[in-house]
Every structure is written in C-alpha cells, then in structure tokens.
Design a protein around this motif. Sequence first.
Motif, PDB file in Angstrom:
ATOM      1  N   VAL A 330      -3.770  -5.977   6.390  1.00  0.00           N
ATOM      2  CA  VAL A 330      -4.269  -4.754   5.471  1.00  0.00           C
ATOM      3  C   VAL A 330      -4.838  -3.652   6.168  1.00  0.00           C
ATOM      4  O   VAL A 330      -4.169  -2.660   6.100  1.00  0.00           O
ATOM      5  CB  VAL A 330      -4.830  -5.069   3.927  1.00  0.00           C
ATOM      6  N   LEU A 331      -5.641  -4.146   6.914  1.00  0.00           N
ATOM      7  CA  LEU A 331      -6.445  -3.177   7.630  1.00  0.00           C
ATOM      8  C   LEU A 331      -5.408  -2.446   8.841  1.00  0.00           C
ATOM      9  O   LEU A 331      -5.543  -1.265   9.255  1.00  0.00           O
ATOM     10  CB  LEU A 331      -7.618  -3.838   8.409  1.00  0.00           C
ATOM     11  N   GLN A 332      -4.710  -3.287   9.500  1.00  0.00           N
ATOM     12  CA  GLN A 332      -3.668  -2.953  10.494  1.00  0.00           C
ATOM     13  C   GLN A 332      -2.815  -1.757   9.742  1.00  0.00           C
ATOM     14  O   GLN A 332      -2.295  -1.103  10.314  1.00  0.00           O
ATOM     15  CB  GLN A 332      -2.893  -4.034  10.960  1.00  0.00           C
ATOM     16  N   LEU A 333      -2.156  -2.336   8.709  1.00  0.00           N
ATOM     17  CA  LEU A 333      -1.282  -1.417   7.893  1.00  0.00           C
ATOM     18  C   LEU A 333      -1.899  -0.105   7.459  1.00  0.00           C
ATOM     19  O   LEU A 333      -1.325   0.969   7.700  1.00  0.00           O
ATOM     20  CB  LEU A 333      -0.705  -1.773   6.517  1.00  0.00           C
ATOM     21  N   LEU A 334      -3.093  -0.023   7.183  1.00  0.00           N
ATOM     22  CA  LEU A 334      -3.929   1.070   7.039  1.00  0.00           C
ATOM     23  C   LEU A 334      -3.996   1.969   8.063  1.00  0.00           C
ATOM     24  O   LEU A 334      -3.707   3.258   8.229  1.00  0.00           O
ATOM     25  CB  LEU A 334      -5.164   0.880   6.248  1.00  0.00           C
ATOM     26  N   LEU A 397     -11.441   6.585   3.611  1.00  0.00           N
ATOM     27  CA  LEU A 397     -11.024   5.432   3.033  1.00  0.00           C
ATOM     28  C   LEU A 397     -11.395   4.187   3.948  1.00  0.00           C
ATOM     29  O   LEU A 397     -11.736   3.058   3.643  1.00  0.00           O
ATOM     30  CB  LEU A 397      -9.736   5.370   2.538  1.00  0.00           C
ATOM     31  N   GLN A 398     -10.668   4.245   5.300  1.00  0.00           N
ATOM     32  CA  GLN A 398     -11.009   3.226   6.083  1.00  0.00           C
ATOM     33  C   GLN A 398     -12.419   2.893   6.611  1.00  0.00           C
ATOM     34  O   GLN A 398     -12.671   1.705   6.505  1.00  0.00           O
ATOM     35  CB  GLN A 398     -10.001   3.654   7.480  1.00  0.00           C
ATOM     36  N   ASN A 399     -13.423   3.842   6.637  1.00  0.00           N
ATOM     37  CA  ASN A 399     -14.660   3.644   6.861  1.00  0.00           C
ATOM     38  C   ASN A 399     -15.479   3.154   5.977  1.00  0.00           C
ATOM     39  O   ASN A 399     -16.441   2.278   6.219  1.00  0.00           O
ATOM     40  CB  ASN A 399     -15.442   4.817   7.336  1.00  0.00           C
ATOM     41  N   ASN A 400     -14.955   2.998   4.541  1.00  0.00           N
ATOM     42  CA  ASN A 400     -15.776   2.515   3.402  1.00  0.00           C
ATOM     43  C   ASN A 400     -14.774   1.486   2.675  1.00  0.00           C
ATOM     44  O   ASN A 400     -14.751   1.020   1.586  1.00  0.00           O
ATOM     45  CB  ASN A 400     -16.047   3.678   2.319  1.00  0.00           C
ATOM     46  N   ILE A 401     -13.948   0.804   3.488  1.00  0.00           N
ATOM     47  CA  ILE A 401     -12.878  -0.138   2.863  1.00  0.00           C
ATOM     48  C   ILE A 401     -13.675  -1.347   2.394  1.00  0.00           C
ATOM     49  O   ILE A 401     -13.165  -1.854   1.384  1.00  0.00           O
ATOM     50  CB  ILE A 401     -11.864  -0.293   3.693  1.00  0.00           C
ATOM     51  N   ASN A 402     -14.529  -1.990   2.963  1.00  0.00           N
ATOM     52  CA  ASN A 402     -15.349  -3.041   2.567  1.00  0.00           C
ATOM     53  C   ASN A 402     -15.835  -2.918   1.158  1.00  0.00           C
ATOM     54  O   ASN A 402     -15.741  -3.317   0.139  1.00  0.00           O
ATOM     55  CB  ASN A 402     -16.274  -3.555   3.446  1.00  0.00           C
ATOM     56  N   TYR A 404     -15.199  -0.426  -1.008  1.00  0.00           N
ATOM     57  CA  TYR A 404     -14.115  -0.080  -1.892  1.00  0.00           C
ATOM     58  C   TYR A 404     -13.417  -1.084  -2.425  1.00  0.00           C
ATOM     59  O   TYR A 404     -13.213  -1.131  -3.813  1.00  0.00           O
ATOM     60  CB  TYR A 404     -13.336   1.027  -1.513  1.00  0.00           C
ATOM     61  N   THR A 405     -12.864  -2.124  -1.367  1.00  0.00           N
ATOM     62  CA  THR A 405     -12.340  -3.251  -1.827  1.00  0.00           C
ATOM     63  C   THR A 405     -13.268  -4.138  -2.949  1.00  0.00           C
ATOM     64  O   THR A 405     -12.791  -4.861  -4.004  1.00  0.00           O
ATOM     65  CB  THR A 405     -11.886  -4.198  -0.898  1.00  0.00           C
ATOM     66  N   THR A 406     -14.496  -4.174  -2.695  1.00  0.00           N
ATOM     67  CA  THR A 406     -15.643  -5.056  -3.416  1.00  0.00           C
ATOM     68  C   THR A 406     -15.371  -4.246  -4.961  1.00  0.00           C
ATOM     69  O   THR A 406     -15.530  -5.208  -5.867  1.00  0.00           O
ATOM     70  CB  THR A 406     -17.088  -4.950  -2.714  1.00  0.00           C
ATOM     71  N   TYR A 407     -15.513  -3.044  -4.968  1.00  0.00           N
ATOM     72  CA  TYR A 407     -15.646  -2.192  -6.296  1.00  0.00           C
ATOM     73  C   TYR A 407     -14.247  -2.468  -6.910  1.00  0.00           C
ATOM     74  O   TYR A 407     -14.247  -2.794  -8.199  1.00  0.00           O
ATOM     75  CB  TYR A 407     -15.701  -0.801  -6.032  1.00  0.00           C
TER      76      TYR A 407
END
Length: 416
Positions: A330-334, A397-402, A404-407
């Motif tokens: 997922v992180l690679q795709l982003l 979004l990438q810098n705050n992905i953890n 954001y996904t938790t939310y």
Amino acid sequence: MENGDSFFAIILQVLVLCIGMVIVLIRYFVERKGKKSIYHQIGDKIDFSSSELSEHKNFADVIVKKLLKKMQDLSVAGDPHISDNIIGIGSAFENLKVKPQIQFDFIVLISLPFQYVLQCIIDEDDIPNAYGKILVSENWFTNLLITAWHGRQCGFLGRMCNGNYLSAKAVHERFRSLADMATDILNDEEEDINLTFLQQGPTLKIERRGAPEILVDLVPALKDDSIYLLAKIYGGQFEAGHCQDLLWTLSFSVQEKAFLEQKDLTLPKNACHKRTLQILKYLKQEEKNLETPPLWCRTLSSYHLKTLWLHQLQKTPEGQWQEKFLEERVLQLLDHLIHTLELQTLHHFFLGNTKLIKQAGSLCIPKHFLRKGLKYNLYDEIDHSIIVQSIQELRELQNNINMYTTYLLSELETNY
C-alpha cells in the motif's frame, strides 16, 4: 570487597532488567503475531464478500435483462440492434469493489442493421489516444433488396451517422431515450421496485423495499476485433472539432479481467494485491467525502489508480504480494502515485505496452494495440498546477498515513 559486591549487584540488576525487557518484548510479539495489522483490518471491513454481492448482482442482472427486452420492443427501423448479451465489467466483477456503494457496470452489446459493415479506425490525426471512430459501409445489393421489399430505406445512416461515420453521441442519446421509456413501463408493471435513470450515465438506480439501493451503469458498445468501443460522449480537451461526436471510447475492461485472472494463477495464496488497490481507493473515497476535499481525489479517477496498480502488479516480483506484505505494498503504491505525478507520466496499461505482446493471444488483444507508437499518457489532460498541488496533498497524506489509517479504522469499527 564491598565495592566489588556493589558492582556485582548492579550488574545483576541490569541483567534482570534486560531479561525482563526481553520477556516483555517476546510476549508482545507473540501476542501480536495473531493480531491483524491496521491495513488488514481496514481491508477486511471495506471489502464486499462474494456472498454479499452475489444476491444484488443476480437481482440487477434480472432487472437489466427485463429493461433491455422492453427497449428491444420499443426499437424501430433505423435503430441499432440491442442484444440480450450483457458483459459484467469493473470492480464488482473483479473482487475489487469497496464499500459502501453497490454498483455494477455492464457493457450492452449493440450491432448495426445487417446491411451495414463497421470498421474501427484509430490511426487518424483527428482521433485522440484511447478513442476510435467507426467507419460504416453499406452492402448496396442487400440494401437494395431490403428497400425493394419494404418499400423504403431503414433510415439508419441519416439518424445514426455523420457522413460515413457512426456517431457515438447519436447512439448514446437513442439508447438513453429507449431506456427512459422502458423504465416507465417497468415501473408500472413492477410493484416492489422503483427504477430511476440518473442524469449521468445512463446509470440506473434500483430501489426496492428492505434492501439497499443498487446503481447499474449501462454502456452501449460495439465489438470489433476483440475490442469494445463504448458509446460515451467525448468530454476531453483534444481539439477534434467536428469529429467529437464521432469518437468512441476504446475499452480494455475484458482484457483487464483476463490479465487479473491469469495473475491469480501465479500469485501466492491469499495474495494482498487486490486489498492493496482497495485500500488506496478507499483512502481516495474518504478524502473525497470531506467537506473540503483535496484536489488530488477530485482530479484522479479510480481508473488512474487502477492503471497505476496494474503497472505495479506487472513489475513487482510475485513473492512480494504475500499477505504479510500488505502494508508495504500500500505504501509503495502511494509512493508510486506521487512519483508518476512528479514525472507527469502514467501510461495506459495496454496501449503501447510492448511487455504484453507475448500474452496478446491469451488476453484477446490485437498486437497492433500494443505497439510502442500507441503509448498514451493518462496525465496529458491534467493541468500542471493541479498536478503540483496534488503532489503536495499526497505528500502530506503520506507523512501522516499511520495516524490517518488509525482514524479510518476507528470510523469503520463504528459504522460496520
């Protein structure tokens, strides 16, 4: 002596502390081993199971076929023939659908009156990439016999063509007109359902008591040499002038489905490839639902994301799609999405993709579509300033992905 004992006691305490920390870490990883990651939990919650979609899919299929039968009955001389043959395409038929919306996309095959022959043209200067024109020629002898028998011509060329080319706009508008009339008839006949055609599409909304609404996108299409040409009204920026109404969208949906089916045979069991795309699509979907949605999710379509993912699926070693690598993929795709925007280049997965030439036969795609000169950049029609802003938003979004996904997971646990 006392100093030696004190030193030994300190060493012993440090050792006991270290052993305690090791035990805690071992327990943590043992307990964590059986617990799914945030990405797996999100994937589980946004995915439709096959049983969830199956009932809705079967019901939609029945309604669509009833609708098409009514449309056939309403057709007159000079209309393209509407077939009973419908082809399910897109995410709902590839196990890529994301909750909550239930939508099915169908290609509705149409054909010309049998005295006419079609030929797909894609190589002229006034035709943009991923589009074609349909040249219509007449079998004059057959047409002469039909005219003599019926006493008049069917009027197809005058109603559906502009010059020698079939008009996508005329076919689309006639299909929509027949669909509207057929919908009114079905609503009078069916007590427990209500059918409505939305402005875009034609997209059919099916409402029934005690069940969620279903959206069905019906796309009239012609088939030529294993490729489907969709009667969608052209809305691009290409300066095609007078020919815009004649442009038909080239569809490779059937080839995409075949490519994925072939990939499924070689990927690891429970591979994470589909969940990878679903999670990125869900991120886009949720961002778009914000009161002030970021520009990137309004600009980039699901087709952009899917094309990006297909390229990644083709080049990433199969072993790296194991279920345990979901977060990494997922992180690679982003990251890959950001990189393609920085390069302002995202090529169509099929057009000009010479790496697929060996698979052309099994994918049912003519090799001339794969030649290098047909490469098509999906970002060509996006303004540079929009791309720049989209990169900034995606970096954030990438810098705050953890976080954001938790939310997102907390929201999903509340809603599902």
